[in-house]
Design a protein around this motif. Structure first.
Motif: not given
Ligand code: NAD
Length: 410
Positions: A68, A140, A184, A213-216, A236-237, A288, A311
């Motif tokens: 991360r 992550d 995921t 609205f990131g990867n997951v 998203d953020v 998020a 998570n």
């Molecule tokens: P990312 O960085 O791609 O996306 C995170 C998203 O959350 C972004 O759109 C960001 O703008 C948004 N965000 C941040 N703070 C916010 C808030 N306060 N309110 C609303 N939106 C907010 O990350 P990701 O890879 O999508 O991971 C997201 C979650 O999923 C994390 O908890 C990560 O640990 C978990 N996760 C990810 C994976 C993976 O394969 N990427 C696998 C398992 C778990």
């Protein structure tokens, strides 16, 4: 977050009746690495970034977990996430232990050149502790396939030959797996579909809200949209949007790609970021960060199902409030385990140098997610506990069994 992880573990170990020694063993991460990462920035000024890698357990296989990049990373958070990975790999029955890494940096505030330098130096600092048989990083929050490519290259340069099994979530052309990027979210959707079956909910067109609205989050929204469900809220953020008539997540993704913010998307109403949790819906996907649904906002949630894409999105004090509202929770260790499952497939494919098609990956993913879902659901019915407790009981029991069988060295 660490206290939260420990309190949930303690409750699980008490139900399982584990002895004192085993309890102490499972509470402690096996290894904690803290490194200083000096980087000559584009301005020629030297900055020092702090990085961590925590290996919680390696009894069921090499440690596995994402890296991360975020300005709020703390060692406690990384310890908790590493422990969560141990349970996640055990719940879906893949042969890995748990790890997590983190660097205290805001990746949106530095150049791509600086990001590459931080990544390469961070990996150099932990290089003796990672490897295909030791500990395998993955993406992550704040990291992506490009960062994984730099990790692969740095490690391979050090070893003198290409080592694709050192990292997962790589670009496909470097030995990444088909389907990893959205794995995921796809796994999360498989658990949602199984939930609809066991709850007897007609799966035709359900209202869905996604936080993050990131990867997951973006991929979960797209897959559910493709299945015919209506995405009525996204955040998203930068903020949140709502449209009871439905939002096309593909259009939102294109809109953001064009340099605009989600909050300014014209085909929906902008609402406060927190208001995302107040939208009445069938399925809420927090995707998020951790600690988003707490005792202070849990009572406002009007969803039938919460699918924990992120998570630790729900704090322990929010759980009983959600249970009181009859909300079915698909816990993180189960719901978002699709990512690590396809990471396992990627590791297997890389080690064998034999690659599968997307259909094969998705079918294998579905088999594992469905089996894990029913393992947890059946345990929850049999033991009359919620899904989170059931998942935890299965995971901790499997790890404790591995520790017992291997014994304590020497
Ligand atoms: P990312 O960085 O791609 O996306 C995170 C998203 O959350 C972004 O759109 C960001 O703008 C948004 N965000 C941040 N703070 C916010 C808030 N306060 N309110 C609303 N939106 C907010 O990350 P990701 O890879 O999508 O991971 C997201 C979650 O999923 C994390 O908890 C990560 O640990 C978990 N996760 C990810 C994976 C993976 O394969 N990427 C696998 C398992 C778990």
């Amino acid at each position: 977050m660490w206290e939260m992880a420990l309190s949930r573990l303690d409750a699980t170990m008490a139900i399982l009746g584990l002895n004192d020694g085993m309890q102490k063993y499972l509470r402690e991460p096996r290894k904690i690495i803290e490194v200083a990462i000096p980087v000559k920035m584009d301005s020629s000024i030297i900055e020092i970034f702090k990085g961590y890698r925590v290996q919680h357990d390696t009894n069921r296989g090499p440690a596995k977990g994402g890296i991360r990049y975020h300005q709020d990373v703390t060692l406690d958070e990384i310890k908790a996430l590493a422990m969560l990975m141990t349970w996640k790999c055990a719940v879906v029955g893949i042969p890995f232990g748990g790890a997590k890494g983190g660097v205290i940096v805001d990746p949106t505030k530095i150049s791509i050149n600086e990001l590459e330098k931080i990544t390469r130096r961070y990996i150099f600092e932990i290089i003796e502790n990672i490897g295909p048989e030791k500990d395998i990083p993955a993406p992550d929050v704040g990291t992506n396939a490009q960062v994984m490519a730099w990790i692969l290259d740095t490690y391979s340069m050090d070893k003198g030959h290409s080592v694709p099994g050192v990292v997962t979530g790589k670009p496909i052309c470097l030995g990444g797996s088909q389907g990893r990027e959205e794995a995921t979210s796809r796994g999360c959707v498989y658990t949602i579909l199984s939930t609809l079956k066991v709850l007897g909910i007609d799966a035709a067109c359900l209202n869905v809200v996604v936080q993050g609205f990131g990867n997951v989050g973006s991929n979960a929204a797209k897959i559910l949209f493709d299945l015919g469900h209506r995405i009525i809220g996204l955040s998203d953020v930068t903020g949140a949007i709502h449209n009871p008539g439905g939002i096309d997540p593909y259009k939102v993704a294109d809109y953001i790609k064009s340099g605009k913010t989600l909050a300014s998307y014209p085909e929906a109403q902008a609402i406060g970021r927190e208001a995302i949790f107040e939208i009445k819906c069938d399925i809420l996907v927090p995707a998020a960060l951790e600690n988003q649904i707490t005792a202070s906002n849990a009572a406002k949630i009007k969803a039938k199902i919460i699918a924990e894409g992120a998570n630790g999105p729900v704090t322990p004090d929010a759980d009983p409030i959600l249970a009181g509202s009859n909300i079915f929770i698909i816990p993180d260790v189960l719901c978002n385990a699709g990512g690590v499952t396809v990471s396992y497939f990627e590791w297997v494919q890389g080690n064998l140098a034999y690659f599968w098609g997307k259909r094969e990956v998705n079918l294998k993913l579905r088999d594992i997610m469905e089996k894990a879902f029913y393992d947890v659901y059946n345990a929850s019915q049999k033991k009359k506990v919620d899904m989170r407790t059931a998942a935890s009981l299965i995971a901790v029991d499997r790890v404790a069994e591995a520790v017992t069988l291997r014994g304590i060295y020497p």
